[in-house]
Design a protein around this motif. Structure first.
Motif, PDB file in Angstrom:
ATOM      1  N   LYS A   3       0.807  -1.210   0.000  1.00 10.96           N
ATOM      2  CA  LYS A   3       0.000   0.000   0.000  1.00 10.96           C
ATOM      3  C   LYS A   3       0.837   1.255   0.000  1.00 10.96           C
ATOM      4  O   LYS A   3       0.369   2.300  -0.386  1.00 10.96           O
ATOM      5  CB  LYS A   3      -0.937  -0.013   1.207  1.00 10.96           C
ATOM      6  CG  LYS A   3      -1.951  -1.121   1.111  1.00 10.96           C
ATOM      7  CD  LYS A   3      -2.881  -1.116   2.256  1.00 10.96           C
ATOM      8  CE  LYS A   3      -3.871  -2.251   2.096  1.00 10.96           C
ATOM      9  NZ  LYS A   3      -4.801  -2.357   3.151  1.00 10.96           N
ATOM     10  N   SER A   4       2.066   1.179   0.445  1.00 10.02           N
ATOM     11  CA  SER A   4       2.866   2.388   0.527  1.00 10.02           C
ATOM     12  C   SER A   4       3.796   2.507  -0.678  1.00 10.02           C
ATOM     13  O   SER A   4       4.172   1.520  -1.302  1.00 10.02           O
ATOM     14  CB  SER A   4       3.685   2.406   1.813  1.00 10.02           C
ATOM     15  OG  SER A   4       4.733   1.471   1.736  1.00 10.02           O
ATOM     16  N   ALA A   9       8.545   0.871  -4.153  1.00  6.88           N
ATOM     17  CA  ALA A   9       9.858   1.314  -4.626  1.00  6.88           C
ATOM     18  C   ALA A   9      10.942   0.308  -4.240  1.00  6.88           C
ATOM     19  O   ALA A   9      11.837   0.003  -5.042  1.00  6.88           O
ATOM     20  CB  ALA A   9      10.192   2.690  -4.055  1.00  6.88           C
ATOM     21  N   SER A  10      10.864  -0.248  -3.039  1.00 11.94           N
ATOM     22  CA  SER A  10      11.881  -1.229  -2.626  1.00 11.94           C
ATOM     23  C   SER A  10      11.736  -2.533  -3.396  1.00 11.94           C
ATOM     24  O   SER A  10      12.735  -3.182  -3.718  1.00 11.94           O
ATOM     25  CB  SER A  10      11.816  -1.469  -1.124  1.00 11.94           C
ATOM     26  OG  SER A  10      10.610  -2.110  -0.775  1.00 11.94           O
ATOM     27  N   ILE A  11      10.508  -2.911  -3.724  1.00 10.56           N
ATOM     28  CA  ILE A  11      10.301  -4.136  -4.507  1.00 10.56           C
ATOM     29  C   ILE A  11      10.829  -3.940  -5.926  1.00 10.56           C
ATOM     30  O   ILE A  11      11.449  -4.838  -6.493  1.00 10.56           O
ATOM     31  CB  ILE A  11       8.811  -4.530  -4.509  1.00 10.56           C
ATOM     32  CG1 ILE A  11       8.410  -5.002  -3.120  1.00 10.56           C
ATOM     33  CG2 ILE A  11       8.530  -5.624  -5.521  1.00 10.56           C
ATOM     34  CD1 ILE A  11       6.936  -5.186  -2.949  1.00 10.56           C
ATOM     35  N   ILE A 136       0.928   2.084  -9.701  1.00 17.40           N
ATOM     36  CA  ILE A 136       0.909   0.733  -9.127  1.00 17.40           C
ATOM     37  C   ILE A 136       0.195   0.741  -7.779  1.00 17.40           C
ATOM     38  O   ILE A 136      -0.644  -0.127  -7.501  1.00 17.40           O
ATOM     39  CB  ILE A 136       2.335   0.167  -9.009  1.00 17.40           C
ATOM     40  CG1 ILE A 136       2.922  -0.086 -10.394  1.00 17.40           C
ATOM     41  CG2 ILE A 136       2.346  -1.115  -8.186  1.00 17.40           C
ATOM     42  CD1 ILE A 136       4.377  -0.490 -10.395  1.00 17.40           C
ATOM     43  N   VAL A 137       0.498   1.723  -6.937  1.00 16.49           N
ATOM     44  CA  VAL A 137      -0.137   1.801  -5.618  1.00 16.49           C
ATOM     45  C   VAL A 137      -1.638   1.991  -5.761  1.00 16.49           C
ATOM     46  O   VAL A 137      -2.431   1.304  -5.098  1.00 16.49           O
ATOM     47  CB  VAL A 137       0.487   2.938  -4.773  1.00 16.49           C
ATOM     48  CG1 VAL A 137      -0.338   3.229  -3.536  1.00 16.49           C
ATOM     49  CG2 VAL A 137       1.901   2.589  -4.372  1.00 16.49           C
TER      50      VAL A 137
END
Length: 161
Positions: A3-4, A9-11, A136-137
């Motif tokens: 959700k964040s 971004a980290s994925i 994406i979010v």
């Protein structure tokens, strides 16, 4: 789960690492690599009619697995899920440049390399990446909201019967 903006971004940043880790874990757990296109493909004709073993672990095998293998299987399942989400957004953006930026980011290119390829500035690439993450979010949140709404409808339908 995603959700964040920071988690997405980290994925995206870890995408290449996850792909290689998936291959490594599949070789450890199954002895071979399972192609991504076989993760949910229907079969027709004789292939569909003939019995075959599953690519996953059976219940008896899961009970016999030690703690380390169970953790590896959980990690493999999570990484497959993440990779599947990221790859489902390929070529789904409005314009060609955004699709190219997304593909290059997943391939591990730097902002400078992408900007040089497209003939734009680095800030343009950064802005596009932020737009991609927002898309994406919002899409994931919309899917989750739709799923929750469907679950509520099913509960009402079930209680009415």
């Amino acid at each position: 789960m995603f959700k964040s903006r920071n988690s997405i971004a980290s994925i995206i940043t870890d995408y290449q690492m996850m792909k290689t880790e998936i291959e490594r874990l599949e070789r450890i757990l199954y002895g071979y690599k399972i192609p991504m296109y076989d993760w949910g493909v229907a079969q027709y004709g004789l292939d569909a009619a003939m019995p075959k073993g599953s690519s996953g672990k059976s219940e008896a095998e899961l009970k016999k697995m030690d703690i380390r293998e169970r953790k590896q299987l959980e990690r493999l399942t999570y990484m497959r899920y993440c990779v599947h989400i990221l790859e489902s957004f390929t070529n789904s953006f409005a314009d060609l440049r955004t699709n190219i930026v997304y593909d290059h980011i997943l391939d591990g290119w730097t902002y400078r390399q992408i900007a040089g390829e497209l003939g734009v500035g680095v800030t343009y690439v950064k802005e596009r990446k932020h737009q991609i993450i927002e898309i994406i979010v919002s899409a994931r949140n919309a899917q989750n909201a739709q799923k929750a709404q469907d679950d509520q409808y099913l509960l009402k339908e079930k209680s009415a019967v």
